[in-house]
Scaffold this motif. Structure first.
Motif, PDB file in Angstrom:
ATOM      1  N   ASP A  36      -4.674 -20.785  35.983  1.00 39.08           N
ATOM      2  CA  ASP A  36      -4.946 -21.973  36.929  1.00 39.08           C
ATOM      3  C   ASP A  36      -4.627 -22.789  37.553  1.00 39.08           C
ATOM      4  O   ASP A  36      -3.848 -23.947  37.487  1.00 39.08           O
ATOM      5  N   ALA A  37      -2.475 -21.907  37.742  1.00 43.10           N
ATOM      6  CA  ALA A  37      -1.896 -22.296  38.488  1.00 43.10           C
ATOM      7  C   ALA A  37      -0.639 -21.232  38.641  1.00 43.10           C
ATOM      8  O   ALA A  37      -0.657 -20.272  38.039  1.00 43.10           O
ATOM      9  N   VAL A  38       0.061 -21.497  40.121  1.00 46.47           N
ATOM     10  CA  VAL A  38       0.671 -20.711  40.343  1.00 46.47           C
ATOM     11  C   VAL A  38       2.338 -21.069  40.289  1.00 46.47           C
ATOM     12  O   VAL A  38       2.264 -22.411  40.483  1.00 46.47           O
ATOM     13  N   LEU A  51       0.169 -18.082  36.801  1.00 52.45           N
ATOM     14  CA  LEU A  51       0.660 -16.655  37.749  1.00 52.45           C
ATOM     15  C   LEU A  51       1.870 -16.852  39.043  1.00 52.45           C
ATOM     16  O   LEU A  51       2.195 -17.483  38.709  1.00 52.45           O
ATOM     17  N   CYS A  52       2.618 -16.151  38.354  1.00 50.45           N
ATOM     18  CA  CYS A  52       4.892 -16.162  38.370  1.00 50.45           C
ATOM     19  C   CYS A  52       4.857 -14.572  39.928  1.00 50.45           C
ATOM     20  O   CYS A  52       3.898 -13.683  39.672  1.00 50.45           O
ATOM     21  N   ILE A  53       4.970 -15.651  41.017  1.00 49.37           N
ATOM     22  CA  ILE A  53       4.941 -14.377  42.053  1.00 49.37           C
ATOM     23  C   ILE A  53       6.687 -14.957  42.254  1.00 49.37           C
ATOM     24  O   ILE A  53       7.164 -16.552  42.432  1.00 49.37           O
ATOM     25  N   ALA A  54       7.460 -13.623  42.716  1.00 52.36           N
ATOM     26  CA  ALA A  54       9.042 -13.710  42.650  1.00 52.36           C
ATOM     27  C   ALA A  54       9.037 -12.884  44.694  1.00 52.36           C
ATOM     28  O   ALA A  54       8.584 -11.962  45.271  1.00 52.36           O
ATOM     29  N   ALA A  92       5.160  -9.392  40.268  1.00 51.69           N
ATOM     30  CA  ALA A  92       4.340 -10.611  39.629  1.00 51.69           C
ATOM     31  C   ALA A  92       4.492 -10.511  38.289  1.00 51.69           C
ATOM     32  O   ALA A  92       4.106  -9.022  38.308  1.00 51.69           O
ATOM     33  N   THR A  93       3.772 -11.806  37.636  1.00 52.72           N
ATOM     34  CA  THR A  93       4.015 -11.680  36.779  1.00 52.72           C
ATOM     35  C   THR A  93       2.496 -12.113  35.855  1.00 52.72           C
ATOM     36  O   THR A  93       2.387 -13.393  36.708  1.00 52.72           O
ATOM     37  N   ARG A  94       1.922 -12.560  34.662  1.00 52.58           N
ATOM     38  CA  ARG A  94       1.109 -13.756  34.493  1.00 52.58           C
ATOM     39  C   ARG A  94       1.458 -13.480  33.318  1.00 52.58           C
ATOM     40  O   ARG A  94       1.575 -12.852  32.338  1.00 52.58           O
ATOM     41  N   THR A  95       0.589 -14.866  32.742  1.00 56.41           N
ATOM     42  CA  THR A  95       0.442 -14.837  30.628  1.00 56.41           C
ATOM     43  C   THR A  95      -1.084 -15.422  30.754  1.00 56.41           C
ATOM     44  O   THR A  95      -2.202 -15.617  31.290  1.00 56.41           O
TER      45      THR A  95
END
Length: 479
Positions: free
Chosen positions: A272-274, A433-436, A445-448
């Motif tokens: 629910d967030a990036v 969601l983490c995007i580099a 990209a990674t996620r928790t």
């Protein structure tokens, strides 16, 4: 073509790399005997290809003479091929981020001012109200209409040969700053027209920074002259209001948001967030012996200082919250995607290890002498490290335990991390969601999920990237 590039040779070692394609052009980097040039081919099948070719050829001739364009080295009117100087660097669209957009805007403004001063020009007449309302998109603009008096008093005194494009891929960030590299749409336009188009493109990417972007552009373009800067600032903001924010105009959503939508579309457990971050390419190199030996001497010297102190307890700094507890899981996901861009700051600085850091290690190991303390640090030096980064920067991040790192490393948070922490503090997300990468050029990209960090295949974000490319009308540029 090889003969044109290097006429003094009989044999040629030629390599070509495609940089970009459109329906009517093909661009490539052509290397002949270690000399690289930029080659652009205009298809004779495409409509208006000949006009685009002639326009760009003539613009390169004119602007190249005054240092505003790469030097044209060869061309063929029959084949519609241009060969020009290759500009080393990345396109502005690929490097601009939320953290750098203000700095880049000021540099672009200064570059466009130089273009307006040096480019071929002719006297002009009229005013900005007449000129802007000549465009259908602005004819009924309320922003332009309510500012008619100001725009009518802002006279157009000269027209200059302008790049006439709002595509950020048409600027390359070279070692000397921004430079225009595409001229197929070059026209005689009022001085300042390219400034308005650049403002529109940058604001569409970062609408939340409209005020800062427009201020930086006007400051760069006006060379610090307050009165001139204020006039252009007003002009830029009116243009942006009319072209970007008024009814019927859509601001292109950030590519990261489109990627989040694409990711969630087929996932049962959604994020629910990036968050976004820079990306550091992890190329590894063996440790340099003299660097590690210098670090060993550095730690030995610090340990001896602590040992010689008559009252070592006075050396103890305030405990650093970051070093006494693990960072939030979301921050770990962001750093994993980034791969340690901030760790490059540790090059040549002995990983920021100072007397305070060594003191804590000695306090935790009271039975060790100074040589053993130094060896404790050396035991964590990996055999190879990330190129151009700290020598503790290994495949899985920092090889040093958190309690042995410097307070600088434990406390530091980049701009991306600060924005993420604000998001977490405001409303902790169930999943992030983490995007580099930069722009839509996603690199990792990674996620928790369920208290763990997971890598995300970039293929799951492709729909988001495709949607962004479609909405932002991108074309090819130098690489």
């Amino acid at each position: 073509m090889a003969k044109q590039i290097d006429p003094n040779r009989d044999q040629y070692d030629l390599h070509a790399k495609v940089l970009g394609k459109t329906h009517g052009t093909l661009s490539m980097a052509l290397t002949v005997n270690r000399q690289t040039v930029f080659l652009k081919y205009f298809s004779k099948i495409a409509v208006e290809s000949e006009t685009a070719y002639i326009t760009e050829r003539n613009a390169l001739k004119l602007l190249g003479r005054v240092g505003l364009a790469p030097k044209l080295t060869a061309f063929s009117d029959d084949d519609q091929i241009l060969i020009r100087q290759y500009v080393e660097g990345e396109t502005l669209r690929d490097v601009v981020t939320a953290e750098t957009v203000v700095c880049h805007s000021r540099a672009v403004g200064a570059w466009l001012k130089k273009c307006a001063q040096r480019a071929p020009s002719r006297p002009g007449s009229g005013n900005w109200f007449e000129y802007l309302t000549g465009y259908p998109d602005l004819r009924k603009s309320s922003a332009i209409g309510t500012s008619q008096q100001f725009l009518e008093t802002f006279e157009i005194n000269n027209f200059v040969l302008s790049q006439n494009t709002a595509l950020l891929r048409d600027f390359v960030m070279s070692g000397q700053g921004p430079m225009s590299v595409k001229f197929a749409r070059t026209r005689m336009k009022p001085a300042g027209w390219d400034l308005l188009l650049a403002a529109r493109a940058l604001v569409q990417l970062f609408p939340e920074q409209t005020d800062a972007i427009t201020k930086a552009l006007s400051d760069g373009y006006s060379s610090g002259t307050r009165a001139t800067s204020d006039r252009y600032l007003t002009l830029i903001r009116l243009f942006v209001l009319g072209m970007v924010f008024e009814t019927g105009r859509k601001v292109a959503p950030p590519p990261s948001h489109l990627a989040l939508e694409a990711f969630n579309r087929r996932r049962k457990v959604k994020c629910d967030a990036v968050a976004t971050s820079p990306f550091l390419t992890a190329k590894f190199r063996p440790q340099k012996k003299h660097v590690i030996e210098a670090f060993e001497r550095h730690v030995l010297n610090l340990a001896r200082q602590v040992k010689r102190s008559t009252n070592p307890d006075k050396l103890e700094p305030k405990p650093a919250p970051a070093s006494s507890s693990q960072p939030p899981l979301e921050l770990g996901a962001l750093c994993r995607a980034c791969q340690g861009n901030c760790c490059q700051m540790g090059v040549g600085k002995n990983a920021f290890i100072d007397r305070d850091a060594v003191y804590h290690v000695m306090k935790a190991n009271p039975d060790k002498d100074v040589l053993q303390i130094a060896q404790t640090y050396l035991d964590f030096v990996p055999k190879s490290h990330v190129k151009d980064s700290c020598f503790f920067h290994a495949k899985k991040g920092c090889n040093l335990p958190r309690e042995m790192r410097s307070d600088t490393c434990n406390r530091y948070t980049c701009g991306s991390a600060q924005r993420l922490l604000k998001t977490i503090n405001a409303r902790p997300p169930d999943g992030i969601l983490c995007i580099a990468g930069t722009g839509s050029n996603f690199r990792k990209a990674t996620r928790t999920r369920d208290g763990k960090i997971q890598n995300v295949p970039l293929g799951r974000l492709k729909i988001g990237q495709a949607a962004f490319r479609k909405s932002s009308d991108q074309t090819e540029g130098d690489s």
